[in-house]
Design a protein around this motif. Structure first.
Motif, short mmCIF file in Angstrom:
data_model
loop_
_atom_site.label_atom_id
_atom_site.label_comp_id
_atom_site.label_asym_id
_atom_site.label_seq_id
_atom_site.Cartn_x
_atom_site.Cartn_y
_atom_site.Cartn_z
N PHE A 175 -1.79 1.00 -7.73
CA PHE A 175 -1.21 2.34 -8.77
C PHE A 175 0.67 2.44 -8.04
CE2 PHE A 175 0.70 6.26 -7.84
CZ PHE A 175 -0.27 7.38 -8.88
N LYS A 176 0.97 2.42 -9.51
CA LYS A 176 2.41 2.82 -9.91
C LYS A 176 2.54 4.07 -9.42
CE LYS A 176 6.02 1.53 -12.60
NZ LYS A 176 6.23 0.70 -13.98
N ASP A 177 3.99 4.41 -8.24
CA ASP A 177 3.75 5.22 -8.38
C ASP A 177 5.23 5.63 -8.48
OD1 ASP A 177 4.58 7.62 -7.11
OD2 ASP A 177 4.22 8.04 -5.34
N SER A 178 5.76 6.34 -10.19
CA SER A 178 7.11 6.65 -10.60
C SER A 178 8.10 7.30 -9.98
CB SER A 178 6.89 6.98 -12.12
OG SER A 178 6.13 8.36 -12.12
N LYS A 179 7.89 8.22 -8.85
CA LYS A 179 8.68 9.52 -7.82
C LYS A 179 9.49 8.22 -6.75
CE LYS A 179 5.69 13.39 -9.07
NZ LYS A 179 5.23 14.47 -7.94
N THR A 180 8.65 7.29 -6.11
CA THR A 180 9.24 7.23 -4.57
C THR A 180 9.74 5.34 -6.24
OG1 THR A 180 7.20 6.02 -3.83
CG2 THR A 180 7.60 8.00 -3.55
N SER A 181 9.48 4.87 -6.64
CA SER A 181 9.72 3.27 -7.45
C SER A 181 8.96 2.70 -6.57
CB SER A 181 11.41 3.60 -7.58
OG SER A 181 11.79 4.18 -8.28
N ARG A 182 7.46 2.79 -5.83
CA ARG A 182 7.13 1.62 -5.65
C ARG A 182 5.67 1.78 -5.50
NH1 ARG A 182 9.33 0.76 0.64
NH2 ARG A 182 7.00 0.55 0.45
N VAL A 183 4.72 0.86 -5.29
CA VAL A 183 3.56 0.41 -5.60
C VAL A 183 2.64 0.56 -3.93
CG1 VAL A 183 4.19 -0.66 -7.96
CG2 VAL A 183 3.37 -2.14 -6.02
N ILE A 184 1.73 1.02 -4.36
CA ILE A 184 -0.12 1.00 -3.34
C ILE A 184 -0.84 0.41 -3.74
CG2 ILE A 184 -0.77 2.42 -2.24
CD1 ILE A 184 1.27 4.64 -2.93
N VAL A 185 -1.57 -0.77 -2.92
CA VAL A 185 -2.74 -1.61 -3.00
C VAL A 185 -3.64 -1.22 -2.64
CG1 VAL A 185 -3.31 -3.87 -3.00
CG2 VAL A 185 -0.34 -3.18 -3.78
N SER A 186 -5.16 -1.35 -3.17
CA SER A 186 -5.85 -0.32 -2.32
C SER A 186 -6.50 -1.82 -2.12
CB SER A 186 -6.13 0.31 -2.45
OG SER A 186 -7.76 1.22 -2.11
N ASN A 187 -8.15 -2.05 -1.32
CA ASN A 187 -8.87 -2.36 -2.02
C ASN A 187 -9.93 -1.77 -2.44
OD1 ASN A 187 -8.72 -5.17 -0.61
ND2 ASN A 187 -9.10 -4.31 1.67
N GLU A 188 -9.99 -0.70 -3.33
CA GLU A 188 -11.20 -0.20 -3.55
C GLU A 188 -10.03 0.76 -4.58
OE1 GLU A 188 -12.45 3.35 -1.16
OE2 GLU A 188 -12.64 2.49 0.67
N TYR A 193 -5.73 3.59 -10.64
CA TYR A 193 -5.20 2.39 -9.70
C TYR A 193 -5.95 0.98 -11.05
CZ TYR A 193 -4.28 3.81 -5.21
OH TYR A 193 -3.63 4.26 -4.07
N VAL A 194 -5.53 0.18 -11.11
CA VAL A 194 -5.40 -0.61 -11.92
C VAL A 194 -5.84 -2.58 -11.37
CG1 VAL A 194 -4.17 -0.05 -13.74
CG2 VAL A 194 -3.28 -1.30 -12.68
N GLU A 195 -6.58 -3.02 -11.64
CA GLU A 195 -6.95 -4.40 -10.82
C GLU A 195 -5.89 -4.86 -10.98
OE1 GLU A 195 -10.93 -7.25 -10.47
OE2 GLU A 195 -9.85 -6.88 -12.54
N ILE A 196 -5.46 -5.69 -9.29
CA ILE A 196 -4.64 -7.22 -10.19
C ILE A 196 -5.41 -8.53 -9.30
CG2 ILE A 196 -2.46 -5.54 -9.43
CD1 ILE A 196 -2.69 -6.54 -6.91
N THR A 219 -2.30 -11.40 -13.28
CA THR A 219 -2.52 -9.95 -14.30
C THR A 219 -1.06 -10.15 -13.80
OG1 THR A 219 -3.45 -9.10 -11.94
CG2 THR A 219 -4.90 -9.41 -14.03
N GLY A 220 -0.12 -9.17 -14.66
CA GLY A 220 1.23 -8.97 -14.46
C GLY A 220 1.28 -7.59 -14.26
N ARG A 221 1.49 -6.94 -12.70
CA ARG A 221 2.06 -5.87 -13.39
C ARG A 221 2.75 -5.10 -11.73
NH1 ARG A 221 -1.55 -2.79 -16.74
NH2 ARG A 221 -3.81 -3.70 -16.19
N THR A 222 4.08 -4.28 -12.39
CA THR A 222 4.91 -3.84 -11.51
C THR A 222 5.08 -4.42 -10.16
OG1 THR A 222 5.79 -2.36 -12.95
CG2 THR A 222 6.76 -1.92 -11.21
N HIS A 223 5.80 -4.87 -9.48
CA HIS A 223 5.69 -5.45 -8.29
C HIS A 223 4.16 -6.38 -7.21
CE1 HIS A 223 9.33 -2.49 -7.27
NE2 HIS A 223 9.33 -2.85 -8.58
#
Length: 283
Positions: A175-188, A193-196, A219-223
Motif C-alpha cells: 500500500f502506498k501512503d502518499s501522506k507519509t511518502s512510505r509504503v506498507i507491506v502486508s501478507n494479506e 493494496y496491490v500484489e508485489i 512487479t515494479g511498485r514504489t520502494h
C-alpha cells in the motif's frame, strides 16, 4: 526559492532540510538562518526551530547548493543505438525533472543534444541503469515490452542479516501512503493494496553480518525492493526509511546500498525486436 510541506513531526529545521537535500551542507543552512532566508509558515526565522507535519518551509537557497552540481558525461552511457540509450543514474538524482530540480532526462538532453523519453523509473536514492527512447516509436515499443513482461530488471544490494533461504520468490501486498511518502507491506490483501512479487538470490554471506543479494523485480511498485526485504527482516544497508538506523550509523552509511545493474531482454517488439536475447549490465 523552494517551498516544502513538512511531512514529519517534532523535527528541527536543520535536520529536516538535511534529510530532504543530501548535498546541502550544514554551513549553508546556518548562513541561510543568519540571513533569514528560511521561513516557516511565512515567518522568517534566524535559529534552528522545531517544525511539524503540515508546516510550510520556504527556503531561499540556490539549486546548486540544495542539490549539488549535477551533470552527466560519456561515462553515464551504458548502451546506445539508433532507437534507445541506456544511461547510468547516480544516487540522489531524479529520472524525470521535477519543478526546478533537473533530472536525468534534462541532463542527458543537455549532454546529448536531443530529447529522450524515459521508459521506466527508479527511486531517487537508487543508482543504476535507466532505459530512454530516442523517438516515439521506440517509446511505444518499449512500453509494450514492459507491459508484456518481455524484459527483466535485476538489482544488487547489501542487506542487514543473513537470509535463511539462499534463493526465494517473495509474494506480498503493498500500500502506498502518499501522506507519509512510505509504503506498507502486508501478507494479506486489503483495500488499496496491490500484489508485489520479488525474487532474490544470495551472492555472498559477509563476515560483518550483512549479505549481498541479486534481486529481480517481477512487479515494479514504489520502494518495492526496499520495503519487501525489510518486511521479511533483511533491510537494505544504508536505507534510512525502511532500514535500521543504528546499523547504518555503525557502517557510516547514509545512502542505501541498492543498484539497478542489469536488464535482460527476453523479447522485442516493433522496431526494437532486435533486442531479443540481449543482456545489458554495468560492471
Amino acid at each position: 526559492m523552494k517551498k516544502i510541506i513538512v511531512d514529519k513531526n517534532n523535527v528541527m529545521v536543520i535536520n529536516y532540510l538535511q534529510s530532504k537535500f543530501n548535498n546541502l551542507k550544514i554551513g549553508t543552512i546556518y548562513k541561510a538562518l543568519r540571513n533569514k532566508d528560511i521561513r516557516v509558515n511565512g515567518i522568517k526565522i534566524s535559529e534552528n526551530v522545531m517544525v511539524n507535519q503540515g508546516d510550510e518551509l520556504t527556503v531561499y537557497i540556490t539549486d546548486d547548493l540544495l542539490y549539488g552540481a549535477k551533470s552527466i558525461n560519456e561515462k553515464n552511457i551504458i548502451y546506445d543505438d539508433e532507437n534507445i540509450v541506456i544511461l547510468y543514474k547516480p544516487q540522489d538524482m531524479l529520472v524525470v525533472s521535477q519543478g526546478d530540480e533537473p533530472g536525468l532526462d534534462t541532463l542527458a538532453k543537455d549532454f546529448l543534444g536531443y530529447t529522450i523519453y524515459p521508459c521506466h523509473r527508479i527511486d531517487r536514492n537508487t543508482s543504476g541503469i535507466v532505459i530512454f527512447a530516442k523517438n516515439k516509436e521506440s517509446e511505444e515499443s518499449m512500453s509494450e515490452m514492459i507491459k508484456n513482461h518481455l524484459l527483466r530488471k535485476f538489482y544488487r544490494c547489501t542487506v542487514i542479516g543473513h537470509p535463511k533461504n539462499k534463493k526465494a520468490t517473495l509474494t506480498a501486498y503493498l500500500f502506498k501512503d502518499s501522506k507519509t511518502s512510505r509504503v506498507i507491506v502486508s501478507n494479506e490483501k486489503k483495500k488499496g493494496y496491490v500484489e508485489i512479487i520479488t525474487k532474490y538470490e544470495v551472492i555472498s554471506y559477509n563476515n560483518n553480518g550483512t549479505a549481498d543479494l541479486e534481486v529481480q523485480l517481477v512487479t515494479g511498485r514504489t520502494h518495492q525492493i526496499r520495503a519487501h526485504l525489510a518486511f521479511i527482516g533483511y533491510p537494505i544497508l544504508g536505507d534510512g526509511k525502511y532500514g535500521k538506523n543504528e546499523t547504518n550509523k555503525k557502517f557510516k552509511l547514509a545512502k542505501q546500498e541498492l543498484e539497478a545493474y542489469k536488464i535482460v531482454f527476453d523479447g522485442g517488439l516493433g522496431n526494437l525486436e532486435y533486442l531479443t536475447g540481449r543482456t545489458i549490465k554495468i560492471k
